[in-house]
Write an enzyme that holds these catalytic residues in place. Structure first.
Site, PDB file in Angstrom:
ATOM      1  CD  GLU A  92      -3.077   0.850   0.252  1.00 49.02           C
ATOM      2  OE1 GLU A  92      -3.715   1.835  -0.133  1.00 49.02           O
ATOM      3  OE2 GLU A  92      -3.286  -0.305  -0.152  1.00 49.02           O
ATOM      4  CG  ASP A  93       1.629   2.846   3.257  1.00 49.47           C
ATOM      5  OD1 ASP A  93       0.636   3.223   2.617  1.00 49.47           O
ATOM      6  OD2 ASP A  93       1.605   2.602   4.476  1.00 49.47           O
TER       7      ASP A  93
END
Length: 739
Positions: free
Chosen positions: A99-100
Site C-alpha cells: 500500500e505504501d
C-alpha cells in the site's frame, strides 16, 4: 523504494542468525518472543521479512517522528505474544509495503510465497478503513474486510494487532481524529476481537477507545481505581489467602490470582446500573486455574463451602460455552465484611482459549485439517456474515446487520432434538427459525415454546425448548422487522420482501407500459428484443425487468418509456406528440397485486369507492379515494396520477375505519363485536375514548369486501339500540405527506 528491496534475492531467505540489536529495541523484543516458540529456521524467515520491510520503508517516518519500520515490528510483537505462525508474522511485517511503497504483490509472492502474498493483499485492501470519514465508503470497506476475513481469519488477527498498536500511539493525532478512530474501534474492532475470543486485545482496545472518547471520565475512574487498590489491599489479600488455604486443604492444585476489571467495563457498569464508583464492589475478582475439567467443578464445590454463593449469580460457561469459545465457571460469593466476590474457575486449556481465543490453536487450511469446536463456531459465524453480506442491498445495510451480530448478549435455547443454539439477547421465535435455516424462517407460521403455542414475536429466554411450525406457502411478514434481534434474520427478511416487491412491481410495470403503448395507437406485441436492447443501452440498465420494476415503483413514467421504445423501431412512429397519463386508459385494481399496489392509510379505499392512483417513487402505485383530503394539493400535477378502477371480481378483504358513539354500558363492546362478526366482517383494531359522559366513542378498523358489504355492516350496527351514531372515517391521516 530502494532497488535493493525490490530485487531482494533468494539468498537472504537462507537460515542465518538474527542480527545483534540493542537490548531495548522493539526488534530485540520481537526476537525474545520468537525464541519462546519458534525454531531457528523459522526465526530466520521472519528476520528476512524484517529486512525486506525495513528496506521498503526506508526514509518513511510515522507522525510521532519514529522510523516507520517500528510500526510493523510492534504489530509482529503483538502477534508473537499470541504464538501466531510464521506466515502471519511475515504478513504483519509486510502489511503496509504494497500500500505504501513500490513493492508489488507479485514481488511479495516471489520472495515469501503465495500464502503470505494473499494475506498482505487482504490487509492492503483494508488500509483505507482506518481514517475514512464518509460513512458509505467506510461501510464498503468493511464489506471488503469480511470477504478477506472469510478466506483466512489471520487477516483480521493482523488487522486487530495493527489497530491495537495504532491506538496505543494515537496521542500524536488531532483530537477530532482521535475521537473518530476511537469510536470506530469501539464499535467494530473491539467487538470483533471479543467475538473471536481475543480477550486481552479486546480489553485493551476498549480501554484505549474510552481514553480518547471520554478523556475526563477515563482520568477520574483511573484515579479512583488507584485509590481503591490501597484501600482494599488488605481485604483482597485476606480473601486470596483464604481461597488458597481451603483449596490446599482439599488437595486441589490451583493457581489463584486476583484480577482487576478493566476501565471500560467499570464505566459500562456505572452507566448501565446508574451507580457511583463507590457502589461497585466487584472491581476486583479472582481467577482459579486448575488442571482439568472435572477439577473445575470440585473447586466450585469447595469455594461454595467456604463462602455462601449469591443466588442467581452462577453461570456455567463450561457446559454451554459462549459463541467465541469461552469456557469458565462464574460464581459470586458473600465474602468477608459482606463484600461480594466474583470468582472464575477454569482449566489451563480453557484459560489459554479465554486469553487468545481462536488464535490459541487455529489450524490453517490443510487437506486433512480437523476443525475444533471453536474453529467450527468461528467458521459458522463467518459464513453467517457472508450470508448477511449477500442478502444486504448496500454497504450501509450490511454494516447495520454486522453491528447487530457483534453485540450478542447471548440467550441459549434448545431445538426439539436437544441441540443448544445461541441467539442474541432479545431474540424472538423468528430469530430462532432463521438461525435453524433460512427456509424455516421464510415459511414459519407459529411456534411452540416449552410445548405451548406462542406468538412468533415472543422473546426467548435461557433454557426454552423451541419448535417452529411451518407452512409450504407462507412467506415473511414485514412486521417481523419490528421485533427480530439478529442480523441474519433481518437481512433475509429484507431480501425476501425486496425481491417480492420487485417481482410484483415488474408485473404492474408491464401492465402500465402496455397500456401506454396502446394509448399511442401501437400494439405491444410489435416491440421486440431489438427495441429493448437499444433501450437498455440508453438507460444503462441491466435487463428489461429493471425498467419494468422502475415503472411499477413510479421511478420512470410509462409514457416516456413507451415513446422511446416505439421511437427505436425501424419505421418512424407517427403521432409522437406529447401525451399524458390521462390518455392511457384505466388500470384495473384487483387487490391482489401485493406490495406493488398500496392502499392509502388516510382514506382506506374499498371496492365501490371512486379511486385515483398516485405514482409514488419507491412505493409504486398508491390508491386513494377521489375525495381524500390528503390528495387535494397534489391533484394539480396530472403526470403523477393514473385512472384506476376496481376489478368487479375482487374477493379479498379491505380495511376501513369506523367511528361509533354508544351508551357507556356493560357488555356494549361485546354486542358490537358480535354484530360485526354476524355481518361476515373481521375486527382488525379497536380503541375507545371516554369524556366521562354517558357515551363512549369507539374507533374500529374492520375488514369488508366492498361498499355493499360495508353498508350491510353499518345497518346491523345501527340496529343496536344503544348505538347513537356511526360513520365511516376518511382523511384521518390527511396531514401525512404522500410523496
Amino acid at each position: 523504494m530502494p532497488k535493493s528491496a525490490a530485487k531482494h534475492s533468494a539468498e537472504s531467505l537462507k537460515p542465518s542468525p538474527p542480527p545483534l540489536l540493542p537490548a531495548d529495541s522493539e526488534d530485540s523484543q520481537l526476537t525474545l518472543r520468537l525464541r519462546e516458540y519458534l525454531k531457528f529456521e523459522d526465526i530466520a524467515l521472519v528476520w528476512s521479512a524484517y529486512r525486506f520491510s525495513a528496506a521498503a520503508h526506508e526514509g518513511q517516518m510515522r507522525k510521532s517522528g519514529e522510523p516507520y519500520i517500528t510500526h510493523p515490528v510492534s504489530v509482529a510483537c503483538i502477534l508473537a505474544e499470541l504464538h501466531m505462525d510464521v506466515p502471519t508474522l511475515i504478513a504483519a511485517l509486510l502489511h503496509d509495503v504494497v500500500e505504501d511503497t513500490g513493492v508489488t504483490k507479485q514481488e511479495v509472492s516471489e520472495q515469501f510465497g503465495k500464502q503470505v502474498a494473499e494475506l498482505v493483499d487482504g490487509l492492503s485492501k483494508l488500509d483505507k478503513i482506518e481514517f475514512q470519514s464518509a460513512t458509505q465508503a467506510q461501510a464498503e470497506n468493511f464489506r471488503k474486510m469480511l470477504l478477506a476475513m472469510s478466506q483466512d481469519v489471520r487477516v483480521i488477527l493482523v488487522k486487530l494487532a495493527d489497530r491495537l498498536h495504532n491506538m496505543s500511539t494515537l496521542d500524536v493525532m488531532r483530537p477530532e481524529k482521535q475521537r473518530t478512530i476511537a469510536r470506530e474501534t469501539l464499535e467494530i474492532y473491539a467487538p470483533i476481537a471479543n467475538r473471536l475470543g481475543l480477550n486481552a486485545i479486546y480489553q485493551q482496545l476498549e480501554d484505549l477507545s474510552f481514553k480518547y472518547l471520554y478523556p475526563m471520565r477515563y482520568g477520574v475512574i483511573s484515579k479512583a481505581i488507584l485509590a481503591a487498590r490501597g484501600n482494599r489491599k488488605e481485604v483482597v489479600g485476606k480473601i486470596l489467602d483464604s481461597l488458597k488455604h481451603r483449596l490446599e486443604e482439599m488437595h486441589i492444585d490451583a493457581d489463584i490470582t486476583g484480577r482487576e476489571k478493566h476501565l471500560y467495563s467499570i464505566y459500562k457498569k456505572m452507566t448501565g446500573k446508574t451507580v457511583t464508583f463507590s457502589q461497585i464492589y466487584d472491581i476486583y475478582g479472582f481467577r482459579v486455574i486448575v488442571k482439568d475439567l472435572p477439577t473445575c467443578y470440585l473447586a466450585l464445590g469447595v469455594l461454595h463451602g467456604l463462602y455462601k454463593p449469591i443466588p442467581g449469580k452462577f453461570k456455567d460457561y463450561i457446559a454451554i460455552p459462549k459463541a467465541n469459545g469461552y469456557q469458565s465457571l462464574h460464581t459470586t460469593l458473600f465474602g468477608p465484611f459482606g463484600t461480594p466476590i466474583e470468582v472464575q474457575i477454569r482449566s489451563s486449556e480453557m484459560h489459554n482459549i479465554a486469553d487468545a481465543g481462536v488464535a490459541a490453536h487455529w489450524l490453517y487450511k490443510t487437506t486433512d485439517a480437523h476443525l475444533t469446536a471453536l474453529q467450527q463456531q468461528t467458521h459458522q459465524w463467518l459464513q453467517r456474515l457472508l450470508d448477511i453480506q449477500s442478502e444486504s442491498a448496500d454497504s450501509l445495510e450490511f454494516l447495520e446487520h454486522f453491528k447487530v451480530d457483534l453485540f450478542p448478549d447471548e440467550v441459549y435455547v434448545f431445538t426439539p432434538k436437544g441441540k443448544i443454539m445461541a441467539l442474541p439477547k432479545g431474540a424472538t421465535a423468528v430469530d430462532f427459525a432463521y438461525a435453524v435455516h433460512t427456509d424455516i424462517g421464510n415459511r414459519c407460521v407459529a411456534v411452540k415454546i416449552n410445548q405451548e403455542l406462542a406468538p412468533l414475536r415472543t422473546e426467548l429466554h435461557n433454557g426454552d425448548h423451541v419448535e417452529i411450525i411451518t407452512a409450504a406457502h407462507s412467506h415473511p411478514n414485514p412486521a417481523w422487522l419490528n421485533y427480530v434481534a439478529s442480523g441474519k434474520a433481518r437481512a433475509h427478511i429484507r431480501h425476501f420482501l425486496k425481491a417480492m416487491q420487485s417481482s410484483e412491481s415488474a408485473h404492474l410495470g408491464e401492465r402500465m407500459l402496455n397500456q401506454a403503448v396502446r394509448a399511442l395507437h401501437a400494439d405491444p406485441a410489435t416491440i421486440n428484443d431489438t427495441h429493448w436492447q437499444k433501450l437498455l443501452r440508453d438507460y444503462n440498465a441491466k435487463n428489461k425487468e429493471e425498467i419494468l420494476t422502475d415503472i411499477g415503483l413510479g421511478k420512470r413514467l410509462n409514457v416516456m418509456v413507451a415513446h422511446q421504445l416505439l421511437a427505436m423501431g425501424e419505421e418512424p412512429f407517427e403521432g409522437q406528440a406529447k401525451q399524458n397519463n390521462k390518455q392511457l386508459g384505466t388500470i384495473t385494481i384487483r387487490g391482489s397485486e401485493g406490495m406493488a399496489v398500496q392502499f392509502a392509510q388516510c382514506c382506506r379505499p374499498i371496492p365501490g369507492d371512486p379511486i385515483l392512483g398516485f405514482i409514488n417513487k419507491d412505493k409504486g402505485l398508491v390508491i386513494h379515494t377521489h375525495d381524500c383530503p390528503a390528495i387535494r394539493k397534489f391533484r394539480v400535477d396530472p403526470e403523477k396520477w393514473l385512472d384506476v378502477e376496481w376489478d368487479p371480481d375482487s374477493k379479498r378483504l379491505f380495511k376501513v375505519n369506523l367511528k361509533l358513539a354508544a351508551a357507556n354500558q356493560r357488555g356494549m363492546l361485546a354486542k358490537i363485536a358480535a354484530a360485526i362478526a354476524d355481518a361476515g366482517s373481521n375486527i382488525d383494531n379497536v380503541s375507545m375514548e371516554s369524556d366521562d359522559s354517558s357515551y363512549t366513542n369507539m374507533h374500529f378498523t374492520v375488514q369488508v369486501e366492498n361498499r355493499a358489504h360495508l353498508a350491510e355492516l353499518m345497518r346491523r350496527l345501527r340496529k343496536i339500540p344503544d348505538v347513537v351514531r356511526i360513520n365511516r372515517v376518511k382523511g384521518a391521516g390527511a396531514e401525512q405527506r404522500i410523496q
